[in-house]
Design an enzyme around this catalytic site. Structure first.
Site, PDB file in Angstrom:
ATOM      1  N   ASP A 483       0.823  -1.204   0.000  1.00  0.00           N
ATOM      2  CA  ASP A 483       0.000   0.000   0.000  1.00  0.00           C
ATOM      3  C   ASP A 483       0.859   1.257   0.000  1.00  0.00           C
ATOM      4  O   ASP A 483       2.071   1.204   0.292  1.00  0.00           O
ATOM      5  CB  ASP A 483      -0.909  -0.024   1.244  1.00  0.00           C
ATOM      6  N   ASP A 553     -10.866   1.995  -3.393  1.00  0.00           N
ATOM      7  CA  ASP A 553     -11.436   1.726  -2.075  1.00  0.00           C
ATOM      8  C   ASP A 553     -12.956   1.741  -2.129  1.00  0.00           C
ATOM      9  O   ASP A 553     -13.618   1.390  -1.146  1.00  0.00           O
ATOM     10  CB  ASP A 553     -10.945   2.757  -1.053  1.00  0.00           C
TER      11      ASP A 553
HETATM   12  C1  GLA Z   1      -5.859   1.926   2.053  1.00  0.00           C
HETATM   13  C2  GLA Z   1      -6.248   0.762   1.164  1.00  0.00           C
HETATM   14  C3  GLA Z   1      -7.270  -0.088   1.851  1.00  0.00           C
HETATM   15  C4  GLA Z   1      -6.729  -0.580   3.164  1.00  0.00           C
HETATM   16  C5  GLA Z   1      -6.298   0.603   4.019  1.00  0.00           C
HETATM   17  C6  GLA Z   1      -5.571   0.146   5.250  1.00  0.00           C
HETATM   18  O1  GLA Z   1      -6.894   2.832   2.159  1.00  0.00           O
HETATM   19  O2  GLA Z   1      -6.705   1.223  -0.080  1.00  0.00           O
HETATM   20  O3  GLA Z   1      -7.629  -1.180   1.031  1.00  0.00           O
HETATM   21  O4  GLA Z   1      -5.650  -1.447   2.936  1.00  0.00           O
HETATM   22  O5  GLA Z   1      -5.418   1.466   3.307  1.00  0.00           O
HETATM   23  O6  GLA Z   1      -5.128   1.190   6.025  1.00  0.00           O
END
Ligand code: GLA
Length: 730
Positions: A483, A553
């Site tokens: 990430d 997301d």
């Molecule tokens: C980001 C990612 C999510 C998740 C969060 C965790 O927003 O896109 O899928 O992994 O971080 O903090």
């Protein structure tokens, strides 16, 4: 052979299955662009360089008597600066004297089979690859006589993909240091402005909105200055001729294989002639080259299509799956996974994860991914990033015991990292406050309570690599979600001297590539899924390492339609992470149908599913397996665009041998009438296809000319419902 040099016309001709690209060496060794478009047999193309007669205001090189030759109008293969060409320039070099006049002339060329890798200062850069016989490469050497800077223009022709990969290697062959003020990867000249510019913009949870507008006189650009790609613009542009649609008309797609500050700009000059540049954003960029040093630009990929944006996308998809993704998982069946993030956020322990695994197993799920929150003091987003040691208060018995229990439940195990980031409240930050990106004397802004680690520094990369290797190397971990949840502000570098601060952003990206390369090479069995607050780093640079990227997301299936349709303009459907979540809009079946457009997974609490939902989930897992080859290696046809149509979104996967078709319709809003047909595309007109549900039999010709009957009796289809149809050729 796709690459031809014809000495009598001093002509270079590069052919793909769909296109011809031509340029020539003109008097005084100017490299002049001539043509890019549908395949042509001609070799007399010199006349295409002239665009009128010039005298006052438009300089002409000394000794050039022809009034038609002014660099003010002549199409350039790779444009310089302040040499009489006043349009946007691809290369700008500041020499020892301080001026930025840059004037490249042809020196020589070579053609060879295959494709060289791209590297900078020992770091392998992501780029398409090809072995001997799989592609052909042309390297053209040019030089600026005063600074001694050489530009090697590289063109690799992927004939069967309608594609060319381009990059430029700059070498300081002079005797004094120079600064590169701009160094684009690609310059493309076109003679007419009757094109629409098609690109994707967005924000967090709403990525890849496709926009299309006619080219205008002047400069139009999409860019990033965020240090990373960002969700705001994707480094992809298509130029579609007026009237070009999904399956008809000409389109040129240009995509950068780069994950940092980029710029894709088009200037339409007074004559109505567009020049497109793609490469590193010159804003905040300046690279010092000592004598003997060289700089390699990122790669840009161009695809030419005569059959619309759909065919362009399919060529990008296939090229990237065959010649960009290095992971063995590009061609190996991936496990269907469940991720705990949306269901648990930070609030989980080992027991909950084991219960997730046990329940998910009953649905047929094959891997559990433990997302954010497993390490350091990470119970919310303000602590722990940088401390990649398991939090044993949360995961009692540690990671070994947890993975053992998940494996015992019959699931593989995957884990989340955000390797480039650190919270000020972490042991790593306390030990090394100087390791974050910072501009001297300035206070850092925070974003999601975190700072960015300075990936230009080897000791930082070594530390993070070692922390990751300690965990991944000693546990049965089979997947990593990588990430990246903030962008770079107050950019500076405590180690670079002032005159090299302009190198920082690109060095950061090289640092990330180096670390990602180390991790994927040390653990080649790992399935790496990239992520950046969803799809904020969904680019071809990342696809080189990870065959799958978390698309957004936003997991609402209706919103996902435009997000996934947008991403598929350039990136393969198989690369789009797409999960069924607990989001409320649309039923379980539709969530599954939308997830099946990408790499299907789940993101929910499996214990909370109703009996009916469990059965639907089980059926989806079976469909995932049944249609895996079709959805991962088939051709995607975008049939009805959800951004344009008031009611429907339709798409289909067609197997490469055209024997199988998986059609999906999602009803976004109830239509105004019950009588609905939808034409298919990409079938074999001569074959007969059997609807696997009803046994009805239709020719490909009929399905493409009339379509399938999707009419439903009163009260008609519900909002958020979906229909899936599977056809197999006899
Ligand atoms: C980001 C990612 C999510 C998740 C969060 C965790 O927003 O896109 O899928 O992994 O971080 O903090």
């Amino acid at each position: 052979m796709p690459i031809l040099f014809q000495p009598e016309n001093q002509l270079f001709k590069l052919d793909t299955k769909t296109s011809t690209y031509a340029f020539m060496v003109h008097e005084q060794n100017y490299l002049v662009h001539l043509y890019y478009g549908p395949k042509i047999p001609d070799t007399q193309l010199k006349h295409l360089m002239y665009r009128g007669w010039y005298d006052s205001l438009s300089p002409r090189p000394r000794g050039m008597e022809d009034r038609r030759f002014s660099l003010d109008s002549i199409p350039q293969e790779y444009s310089g600066t302040s040499n009489g060409d006043f349009r946007i320039s691809a290369l700008e070099v500041r020499g020892q004297a301080g001026d930025t006049v840059t004037d490249l002339r042809y020196v020589g060329h070579r053609v060879f089979s295959g494709k060289p890798g791209l590297a900078m200062e020992g770091v392998t850069m992501p780029a398409t690859f090809a072995g001997e016989g799989e592609a052909q490469t042309l390297e053209v050497e040019t030089v600026d006589a005063v600074t001694g800077v050489k530009a090697f223009l590289l063109y690799t022709v992927f004939e069967n993909y309608g594609a060319m990969a381009r990059s430029v290697r700059l070498e300081n062959a002079g005797s004094a240091p120079v600064s590169l003020e701009r160094a684009y990867s690609l310059c493309l000249e076109l003679p007419t402005m009757d094109y629409d510019m098609v690109h994707m913009y967005g924000r967090w949870a709403k990525e890849n909105t496709v926009v299309r507008h006619p080219l205008q006189h002047g400069i139009q650009a999409i860019q990033s200055k965020r240090g990373m790609t960002g969700p705001n613009h994707n480094p992809f542009v298509a130029l579609a001729r007026e009237g070009t649609g999904e399956e008809n008309g000409q389109a040129i797609g240009v995509n950068l294989v780069y994950s940092g500050n980029f710029s894709m700009e088009i200037e339409v000059d007074t004559l109505g002639c567009p020049r497109l540049l793609a490469g590193i954003n010159p804003a905040s960029f300046c690279w010092r080259l000592e004598p003997g040093q060289s700089f390699t630009t990122p790669e840009a990929v161009m695809v030419f299509s005569e059959n619309g944006l759909g065919a362009m996308s399919r060529d990008f998809h296939r090229l990237y799956m065959d010649h960009l993704m290095t992971s063995r998982w590009a061609k190996q069946k991936r496990p269907i996974l469940i991720n705990d993030w949306e269901a648990a956020v930070f609030d989980f322990d080992d027991q909950l994860l084991v219960e997730f695994a046990q329940e998910a197993k009953k649905l047929g799920v094959e891997m559990l991914v433990m997302d954010d929150g497993w390490f350091g003091a990470r119970n919310d987003d303000s602590h722990g990033l940088g401390d990649w040691r398991v939090n044993e208060d949360k995961l009692k018995g540690g990671l070994q015991s947890l993975i053992h229990r998940v494996n015992a439940a019959g699931l593989k195990f995957g884990i989340w990292y955000e390797p480039e980031m650190v919270n000020p409240d972490s042991d790593l930050y306390r030990a090394h406050p100087d390791w974050i990106i910072q501009a001297k004397g300035r206070v850092n802004s925070l974003s999601r309570n975190q700072c960015v680690l300075d990936m230009t520094r080897e000791e930082v990369r070594d530390n993070i690599f070692q922390q990751m290797a300690d965990v991944v190397g000693s546990h049965n971990i089979e997947y990593i979600k990588w990430d990246c949840n903030r962008n770079i502000s107050e950019a500076g570098n405590l180690q670079l001297p002032p005159e090299r601060q302009g190198e920082f952003f690109h060095r950061y990206v090289l640092g990330v590539y180096d670390l990602m390369g180390r991790v994927t090479q040390a653990f080649p069995h790992i399935l790496l899924e990239n992520c950046s607050s969803g799809g904020a780093r969904f680019d071809a640079g990342m696809l080189y390492y990870s065959p799958q990227i978390w698309t957004s997301d936003c997991t609402d299936p209706i919103e996902r339609l435009t997000i996934q349709f947008g991403a598929s303009l350039c990136y393969p459907a198989s690369s789009m992470g797409a999960h069924v979540s607990a989001s409320s809009r649309a039923g379980f079946q539709t969530k599954g149908a939308v997830a099946l457009m990408g790499s299907h997974g789940f993101e929910l609490d499996p214990r909370k599913l109703t009996q009916e939902e469990k059965e639907a989930a089980r059926a989806q897992v079976q469909e995932y397996h049944k249609y895996y080859d079709l959805t991962h290696y088939g051709d995607l046809y975008r049939l009805t665009d959800p951004a344009v149509h008031p009611f429907f979104c339709d798409w289909a996967f067609v197997s490469p041998d055209k024997n199988q078709v998986l059609f999906t319709r999602v009803v976004m809003r109830k239509p105004e009438n019950y009588f609905q047909y939808r034409r298919l595309a990409g079938l074999d007109p001569e074959k007969f296809y059997v609807d696997q549900e009803t046994g009805d039999r239709y020719s490909g010709a009929l399905l493409m000319n009339v379509g399938i009957d999707l009419s439903q009796p009163w009260p008609g289809p519900e909002d958020g419902s979906s229909v899936t149809k599977y056809f197999v050729a006899e």
